[in-house]
Write a protein that holds these residues in place. Structure first.
Motif, PDB file in Angstrom:
ATOM      1  N   LYS A   1     -31.248  45.341 -38.205  1.00 53.99           N
ATOM      2  CA  LYS A   1     -32.614  44.807 -37.598  1.00 53.99           C
ATOM      3  C   LYS A   1     -33.401  43.929 -37.547  1.00 53.99           C
ATOM      4  O   LYS A   1     -32.498  43.596 -39.116  1.00 53.99           O
ATOM      5  N   MET A   2     -33.360  43.330 -37.141  1.00 59.59           N
ATOM      6  CA  MET A   2     -33.896  41.494 -37.593  1.00 59.59           C
ATOM      7  C   MET A   2     -35.003  41.449 -38.333  1.00 59.59           C
ATOM      8  O   MET A   2     -34.810  40.314 -39.002  1.00 59.59           O
ATOM      9  N   ALA A   3     -35.491  42.775 -38.390  1.00 60.37           N
ATOM     10  CA  ALA A   3     -36.569  42.105 -39.778  1.00 60.37           C
ATOM     11  C   ALA A   3     -36.316  42.040 -41.366  1.00 60.37           C
ATOM     12  O   ALA A   3     -36.518  41.416 -41.924  1.00 60.37           O
ATOM     13  N   TYR A   4     -34.873  42.241 -41.685  1.00 61.19           N
ATOM     14  CA  TYR A   4     -33.748  42.234 -42.402  1.00 61.19           C
ATOM     15  C   TYR A   4     -33.358  40.785 -42.613  1.00 61.19           C
ATOM     16  O   TYR A   4     -33.188  40.506 -43.642  1.00 61.19           O
ATOM     17  N   VAL A   5     -32.722  39.976 -41.597  1.00 59.32           N
ATOM     18  CA  VAL A   5     -32.652  39.691 -41.209  1.00 59.32           C
ATOM     19  C   VAL A   5     -34.083  38.642 -41.722  1.00 59.32           C
ATOM     20  O   VAL A   5     -32.966  36.798 -42.246  1.00 59.32           O
ATOM     21  N   GLN A   6     -34.603  38.338 -40.941  1.00 58.77           N
ATOM     22  CA  GLN A   6     -35.804  37.700 -41.390  1.00 58.77           C
ATOM     23  C   GLN A   6     -36.224  37.263 -42.869  1.00 58.77           C
ATOM     24  O   GLN A   6     -36.515  36.667 -43.463  1.00 58.77           O
ATOM     25  N   GLN A   7     -35.902  38.058 -43.393  1.00 58.71           N
ATOM     26  CA  GLN A   7     -36.200  38.645 -44.516  1.00 58.71           C
ATOM     27  C   GLN A   7     -35.449  38.534 -45.550  1.00 58.71           C
ATOM     28  O   GLN A   7     -35.460  37.172 -46.549  1.00 58.71           O
ATOM     29  N   VAL A   8     -34.472  38.131 -45.595  1.00 57.17           N
ATOM     30  CA  VAL A   8     -33.141  36.657 -46.253  1.00 57.17           C
ATOM     31  C   VAL A   8     -33.080  36.024 -45.683  1.00 57.17           C
ATOM     32  O   VAL A   8     -33.271  34.817 -46.424  1.00 57.17           O
ATOM     33  N   VAL A   9     -33.466  35.337 -44.816  1.00 55.70           N
ATOM     34  CA  VAL A   9     -33.454  34.002 -44.393  1.00 55.70           C
ATOM     35  C   VAL A   9     -34.814  32.793 -45.012  1.00 55.70           C
ATOM     36  O   VAL A   9     -34.796  32.115 -46.219  1.00 55.70           O
ATOM     37  N   GLN A  10     -35.597  34.084 -45.590  1.00 50.23           N
ATOM     38  CA  GLN A  10     -36.705  33.639 -46.111  1.00 50.23           C
ATOM     39  C   GLN A  10     -36.290  33.246 -47.578  1.00 50.23           C
ATOM     40  O   GLN A  10     -36.957  32.633 -48.423  1.00 50.23           O
TER      41      GLN A  10
ATOM     42  N   HIS B   1     -24.322  32.456 -48.895  1.00 48.30           N
ATOM     43  CA  HIS B   1     -23.717  33.221 -48.025  1.00 48.30           C
ATOM     44  C   HIS B   1     -23.702  35.174 -47.376  1.00 48.30           C
ATOM     45  O   HIS B   1     -24.077  35.227 -45.987  1.00 48.30           O
ATOM     46  N   ALA B   2     -24.980  35.501 -48.564  1.00 48.64           N
ATOM     47  CA  ALA B   2     -25.949  36.138 -47.776  1.00 48.64           C
ATOM     48  C   ALA B   2     -26.341  36.022 -46.665  1.00 48.64           C
ATOM     49  O   ALA B   2     -27.185  36.830 -45.403  1.00 48.64           O
ATOM     50  N   ASN B   3     -27.024  34.631 -46.114  1.00 52.40           N
ATOM     51  CA  ASN B   3     -27.766  33.822 -45.582  1.00 52.40           C
ATOM     52  C   ASN B   3     -26.791  33.788 -44.032  1.00 52.40           C
ATOM     53  O   ASN B   3     -27.297  34.398 -43.125  1.00 52.40           O
ATOM     54  N   ASN B   4     -25.572  33.777 -44.697  1.00 52.52           N
ATOM     55  CA  ASN B   4     -24.284  34.066 -43.293  1.00 52.52           C
ATOM     56  C   ASN B   4     -24.449  35.005 -42.557  1.00 52.52           C
ATOM     57  O   ASN B   4     -24.104  35.073 -41.559  1.00 52.52           O
ATOM     58  N   VAL B   5     -24.791  36.117 -43.577  1.00 56.71           N
ATOM     59  CA  VAL B   5     -24.465  37.301 -42.875  1.00 56.71           C
ATOM     60  C   VAL B   5     -25.163  38.068 -42.081  1.00 56.71           C
ATOM     61  O   VAL B   5     -24.817  38.533 -41.658  1.00 56.71           O
ATOM     62  N   VAL B   6     -26.623  37.952 -42.666  1.00 55.21           N
ATOM     63  CA  VAL B   6     -26.981  37.454 -41.531  1.00 55.21           C
ATOM     64  C   VAL B   6     -27.570  37.179 -40.294  1.00 55.21           C
ATOM     65  O   VAL B   6     -28.241  37.063 -38.965  1.00 55.21           O
ATOM     66  N   GLY B   7     -27.384  35.693 -40.142  1.00 50.53           N
ATOM     67  CA  GLY B   7     -26.770  34.715 -39.199  1.00 50.53           C
ATOM     68  C   GLY B   7     -25.776  35.181 -38.200  1.00 50.53           C
ATOM     69  O   GLY B   7     -26.126  35.430 -36.648  1.00 50.53           O
ATOM     70  N   TYR B   8     -24.453  35.775 -38.773  1.00 50.24           N
ATOM     71  CA  TYR B   8     -23.606  36.766 -37.424  1.00 50.24           C
ATOM     72  C   TYR B   8     -24.057  38.126 -37.364  1.00 50.24           C
ATOM     73  O   TYR B   8     -23.818  38.478 -35.875  1.00 50.24           O
ATOM     74  N   VAL B   9     -25.400  38.910 -37.597  1.00 52.21           N
ATOM     75  CA  VAL B   9     -26.241  39.927 -36.939  1.00 52.21           C
ATOM     76  C   VAL B   9     -26.780  39.097 -36.023  1.00 52.21           C
ATOM     77  O   VAL B   9     -27.453  40.099 -34.519  1.00 52.21           O
ATOM     78  N   ALA B  10     -27.827  38.232 -36.348  1.00 48.69           N
ATOM     79  CA  ALA B  10     -28.858  37.636 -35.075  1.00 48.69           C
ATOM     80  C   ALA B  10     -28.238  37.139 -34.020  1.00 48.69           C
ATOM     81  O   ALA B  10     -28.316  36.975 -32.666  1.00 48.69           O
ATOM     82  N   ASP B  11     -27.197  36.300 -34.243  1.00 49.13           N
ATOM     83  CA  ASP B  11     -25.917  36.025 -32.774  1.00 49.13           C
ATOM     84  C   ASP B  11     -25.229  37.378 -32.466  1.00 49.13           C
ATOM     85  O   ASP B  11     -25.317  37.254 -31.274  1.00 49.13           O
ATOM     86  N   GLU B  12     -25.204  38.167 -32.696  1.00 42.54           N
ATOM     87  CA  GLU B  12     -24.822  39.156 -32.240  1.00 42.54           C
ATOM     88  C   GLU B  12     -25.770  40.102 -31.253  1.00 42.54           C
ATOM     89  O   GLU B  12     -25.703  40.693 -30.236  1.00 42.54           O
ATOM     90  N   LYS B  13     -27.337  40.014 -31.868  1.00 42.80           N
ATOM     91  CA  LYS B  13     -28.414  40.300 -31.219  1.00 42.80           C
ATOM     92  C   LYS B  13     -28.341  39.482 -29.690  1.00 42.80           C
ATOM     93  O   LYS B  13     -29.143  40.006 -29.037  1.00 42.80           O
ATOM     94  N   GLU B  14     -28.499  38.305 -30.136  1.00 45.31           N
ATOM     95  CA  GLU B  14     -28.980  37.237 -29.299  1.00 45.31           C
ATOM     96  C   GLU B  14     -28.050  37.405 -27.930  1.00 45.31           C
ATOM     97  O   GLU B  14     -28.385  37.301 -26.704  1.00 45.31           O
ATOM     98  N   GLY B  15     -26.620  37.491 -28.507  1.00 48.19           N
ATOM     99  CA  GLY B  15     -25.611  37.805 -27.534  1.00 48.19           C
ATOM    100  C   GLY B  15     -24.972  39.324 -26.794  1.00 48.19           C
ATOM    101  O   GLY B  15     -24.892  38.623 -25.400  1.00 48.19           O
TER     102      GLY B  15
END
Length: 550
Positions: free
Chosen positions: A481-490, A536-550
């Protein structure tokens, strides 16, 4: 020389048949994608649902042996109980009849003969594979090419056998096998165990039958033996597994063996009464019909006795109690070499195990932060042991992901596996920073040092944000879920700003002699490690975001 040429032709045809079956199964698996995963999600304690799932999965991957091996793996991992396994095993035997019907298509009519349409399928599939970059189209092209090569192989085998249709050795051999049920079943068992595929061995028998070399009695007993022979793969797979997994393999053997014995006795009586039918020729469609009739009828007969099969397997594979406890030391239940037979299951298992590794990283972060708060030696020691577990986790996961990457994957699955390589590394790096924090805490305990109230307030603030970041990162990996990705980035941005403020404040305290140099160096090192955990937590969500975009 002609005999050698025919032998080469038969071997080449067999090779193309097996290769085509493998390519077609790969294409079907990749085309199905996560649909097989969703099939398993429908699996409940309802044995009937298990039968449907087993039949569906086997029809897709074209191998009852592979399905049963996966069942052994699921049981070994604790993801499926024996009651569920019984249903899936029953269904797998029904699903494997699909291949037999495909092989017998050549006798359905002139239009369906392999030599008529197989070259066209290969041509269409090859053009699609060469000139299309779309993943779905490439997957379909693999199915077409595999389908065509399979039938070309059958045609080669059939052509190699045709000159020997009237050879007495074949008629005599099948006459002997037909008169002796035990010999017939042993022959079917041996061939299937040797090539590790009942679908392939039935296909070979059908090719012989299509050339008028097989009679009804020999075909029936050989087919029954082939159904027992397919159990060998699962039995071998269970050798290094837990007792419960061994029982799943034994259930497969019991199910097929009981059915084969019952049908063997019944058909022996029938053929004794009706010798004319027993000695009459059978074609490939007839073998498909008997193969399907046997597996469906056997399932109907033994369905009510599923719990009895479970009990019998327990009597054969007895529980000694101690071995199971000894093996529970450190296990990754969702990753099993047996799952590699079907990449979609292997990818899903790797995802689940990565999430478990993430949960262990969360526990590690919380534990070491608690050790800093309390100055507890026990918590420090436990944090050090957790870091060793995380190192072992990374090693096993990396090895398993490398094995998966060698398999037949879709582009999206390959992207996920590549991201999991990095995710596992980032989670292990989080653990490394926790280990650094544990060492710094150990120094404070040994030297009797304590932080000031202002320093502890700053620590509590950045520690709380860091725990939230790691938890949200693991949830992002689990749910996508992108909501968790955005939460980590923030949160990561907040931690960067906070770490800079806390560092500045602490340097000011050092400048005004409000804090000793020893405590100051440790606090600044702790801030650095905590900030790196959030990175490193931010890196983890970055991979998830890449998969969603891919």
């Amino acid at each position: 020389m002609q005999h050698v040429e025919m032998l080469f032709r038969f071997i080449g045809g067999l090779g193309m048949f097996l290769y085509g079956m493998n390519v077609m199964a790969d294409g079907l698996q990749k085309s199905a994608g996560n649909k097989m995963k969703h099939l398993l999600e429908f699996l409940t304690r309802n044995r009937l649902m298990g039968i449907l799932v087993g039949a569906g999965v086997t029809a897709i991957i074209q191998s009852s042996s592979a399905t049963t091996v996966m069942v052994v793996g699921f049981v070994n991992a604790g993801l499926m109980n024996l009651t569920q396994a019984v249903g899936v095993i029953m269904g797998a035997n029904i699903g494997t009849t699909v291949t037999a019907w495909l092989v017998s298509m050549s006798e359905w009519g002139a239009f369906l003969k392999p030599e008529f349409f197989a070259p066209l399928l290969i041509g269409i599939g090859a053009f699609m594979m060469l000139f299309s970059k779309k993943e779905k189209i490439v997957d379909v092209s693999e199915i077409l090419v595999g389908f065509g090569v399979l039938f070309i192989g059958l045609n080669f085998m059939s052509g190699a056998i045709t000159p020997y249709r009237d050879a007495p050795i074949f008629s005599e051999a099948f006459r002997v096998l037909g008169r002796n049920p035990i010999l017939g079943m042993l022959a079917g068992l041996a061939v299937t165990a040797l090539i590790q595929s009942s679908s392939a061995s039935v296909g070979i028998l059908q090719t012989l039958a299509a050339n008028g070399l097989v009679n009804w009695s020999s075909a029936v007993f050989i087919t029954l033996g082939q159904n027992i022979g397919t159990c060998v793969t699962a039995l071998l797979s269970s050798l290094g597994a837990h007792k419960t997994a061994k029982r799943a393999a034994v259930i497969h053997l019991l199910f097929n063996a009981i059915g084969a014995v019952v049908f063997g006795l019944l058909m022996f009586v029938v053929f004794t009464v009706n010798r004319a039918w027993a000695s009459s020729e059978i074609n490939s469609v007839g073998i498909s019909m008997f193969h399907t009739f046997f597996n469906i009828t056997n399932t109907l007969l033994l369905y009510p006795f599923g719990n009895l099969l479970v009990k019998l397997s327990g009597m054969i594979v007895k529980d000694d109690g101690e071995e199971e406890q000894a093996e529970e030391a450190f296990e990754l239940p969702h990753i099993e070499s047996r799952f590699l037979e079907t990449p979609s299951f292997a990818v899903e298992g790797a995802l689940k195990e990565t999430v478990r590794m993430g949960e262990l990283a969360i526990a590690h972060v919380e534990l070491v932060f608690d050790a800093i708060r309390t100055g507890s030696q026990k918590r420090v020691d436990k944090a050090v042991r957790l870091e060793q577990n995380m190192n072992e986790y990374e090693k096993k996961m990396t090895e398993y992901l490398a094995q998966i990457s060698k398999g037949s994957l879709t582009d999206h699955q390959r992207l996920i596996i590549n991201d999991l390589f990095y995710t596992v590394s980032d989670l292990e790096r989080i653990s490394d920073h926790c280990d650094n924090l544990a060492e710094l805490t150990q120094t404070m305990i040994s030297d009797g040092l304590h932080f000031s109230m202002e320093a502890m307030q700053g620590f509590e603030e950045i520690a709380g944000l860091t725990v939230d970041a790691v938890k949200a990162a693991v949830l992002a990996r689990e749910t996508e879920k992108m909501a968790y990705v955005q939460q980590v980035v923030q949160i990561e941005d907040e931690i960067d700003d906070l770490e800079e403020d806390l560092r500045t404040q602490h340097i000011n305290r050092l400048a005004h002699n409000e804090c000793s140099a020893a405590r100051g160096v440790i606090f600044l090192d702790m801030l650095s490690n905590i900030e790196r955990i959030s990175d490193h937590a931010n890196n983890v969500v970055g991979y998830v975001a890449d998969e969603k975009e891919g």
